[in-house]
Design an enzyme around this catalytic site. Structure first.
Site, PDB file in Angstrom:
ATOM      1  N   CYS B  29       0.845  -1.196   0.000  1.00 59.53           N
ATOM      2  CA  CYS B  29       0.000   0.000   0.000  1.00 59.53           C
ATOM      3  C   CYS B  29       0.883   1.250   0.000  1.00 59.53           C
ATOM      4  CB  CYS B  29      -0.920  -0.054   1.223  1.00 59.53           C
ATOM      5  SG  CYS B  29      -1.573   1.521   1.774  1.00 59.53           S
ATOM      6  N   CYS B  32       0.285   3.901   2.599  1.00 52.45           N
ATOM      7  CA  CYS B  32       0.692   3.445   3.939  1.00 52.45           C
ATOM      8  C   CYS B  32       2.165   3.764   4.179  1.00 52.45           C
ATOM      9  CB  CYS B  32       0.491   1.938   4.088  1.00 52.45           C
ATOM     10  SG  CYS B  32      -1.220   1.428   3.994  1.00 52.45           S
TER      11      CYS B  32
END
Lengths: 318, 103
Positions: B29, B32
């Site tokens: 991600c 993230c």
């Protein structure tokens, strides 16, 4: 005082940085604290960037561009521009409390995802409504999904989501698609994808599950008959295009009717001398990684020309 | 930041004395990865809030239990309950503003 500040770190910003750094302008790149690398950071395989016969992962391509810019002396900072003072010979770019000064600025902030503007979209965002299949697809294993949109990004999202979901329905408001033939065909041949054309999504419905409201369905309207119906789904991925990201320059640079930053002819020169713009933020039409990169090149060359024609004032004796 | 697992979640999060921000994340991600250093900084700057992370790939049960459908998802737990939720990466000042009550 810097020669050049580049705001943005997508293909336009980083390509401008590569050119400017090679021209010894030591550009400072304000790459954003959370969106460094731009939109390609949330794509997977990029198959149409020349030079990569097997394709390249979007994030890998952006990290490579960053390294290439840094190799020639670009100063890439993971911070956000918060305000701009663009008039005059010295441009001031605010980064929170810090103020950076430069003789030229390249504005390459790209675009941001368009929202549907329907009931439930905002409320259920992050609870089944998403704009990023590669970020969130993982959480929809064996689920029923809807992708809204008819362009390349809708096809890419839908195709990617079939890795996880049981079924993906592409909802598109007309019968014709903006998506490229290759992307459309791939989606059409995927047994997990079906198409619902001449349909709009009017509302996203949610129900409380384990204490938080989650998407449980959508209300669809047939644009021909006007008929509405509810379809149970677990997630909605919105891929209906994007708008230029111009909130920092409203009232400071002229915009076009499309909402992009106005530039002079084929150049990158904006309505303010010494301020240049590149990439999706000036492009209502093509918006490809390659066109953005080319646009970044134009801006770097224009900025270089401007700086050469307006040499820095002699420094005061200290 | 401390990695929390399904096994340690009760002790590290639900029964903690002070509020705990749990960052649900995954290696694949991008946003993230952007948010992680910001949370790291916040963790180092305050004693009032603990910041821990949960890898959703390794701990799918926790992700399911807390209805994670979008990451990064940051949930603040206090007395075993979720009292604040932030979804999506955002710059540090915005993060601090939303977490002001816990900092």
């Amino acid at each position: 005082m810097h020669d050049l500040i580049i705001i943005g770190s997508g293909p336009a910003g980083f390509t401008a940085a590569i050119y400017a750094a090679r021209a010894n302008l030591k550009p400072v790149v304000l790459a954003s604290s959370v969106a460094m690398g731009g939109d390609l950071m949330t794509t997977t395989e990029v198959e149409n960037f020349p030079g990569f016969p097997e394709g390249v992962q979007g994030p890998d391509l952006m990290f490579a561009m960053q390294q290439q810019a840094e190799r020639f002396g670009a100063d890439v900072r993971m911070v956000d521009a918060t305000d701009l003072e663009l008039e005059g010979d010295i441009k001031r770019v605010h980064v929170g409390d810090e103020v950076l000064e430069a003789r030229a600025v390249i504005y390459a902030t790209g675009s941001e995802y368009r929202k549907l503007g329907v009931e439930g979209e905002q409320r259920l965002s992050g609870h089944g409504v998403s704009w990023c299949a590669t970020c969130d697809g993982f959480f929809f294993k064996q689920k029923q999904l809807v992708v809204v949109g008819g362009g390349d990004s809708a096809m890419e999202e839908a195709t990617f989501l079939t890795k996880f979901a049981d079924h993906v329905t592409i909802v598109h408001r007309s019968e014709t698609f903006r998506a490229s033939a290759a992307m459309l065909e791939r989606a059409e041949q995927d047994p997990k994808i079906s198409f619902l054309t001449n349909a709009t999504l009017d509302e996203i419905l949610g129900t409380e599950i384990n204490g938080t409201e989650q998407v449980t369905g959508v209300v669809l309207r047939d644009t021909v008959s006007g008929e509405t119906r509810t379809m149970p789904v677990d997630g909605v991925f919105v891929a209906i295009g994007s708008d230029p990201r111009t909130h920092l320059i409203h009232g400071k640079l002229e915009l076009t009717a499309d909402g992009t930053i106005a530039v002079d002819g084929r150049s990158s020169r904006t309505s303010v001398e010494g301020v240049f713009a590149a990439g999706d933020v000036i492009d209502p039409t093509y918006r490809q990684a390659v066109t953005a990169a080319a646009s970044g090149t134009v801006a770097a060359l224009d900025a270089q020309h401007h700086l050469a024609a307006h040499p820095a004032p002699a420094l005061d004796e200290a | 930041m401390k990695e929390v697992t399904t096994a340690s979640f009760e002790q590290d999060v639900l029964n903690a004395d002070k509020p705990v921000l749990v960052d649900f994340w995954a290696a694949w991600c991008g946003p993230c990865r952007a948010v992680s250093p910001i949370l790291e900084q916040i963790d180092g700057e305050t004693d009032k809030l603990d910041v821990v992370k949960v890898n959703v790939d390794q701990e799918p049960d926790l992700a399911m239990r807390y209805n994670i459908t979008s990451i990064p998802a940051m949930k603040v737990f206090q007395g075993g309950q979720v009292v604040k939720e932030l979804i999506g990466a955002r710059p540090k000042p915005a993060m601090e503003q939303e977490l002001a009550a816990f900092l």
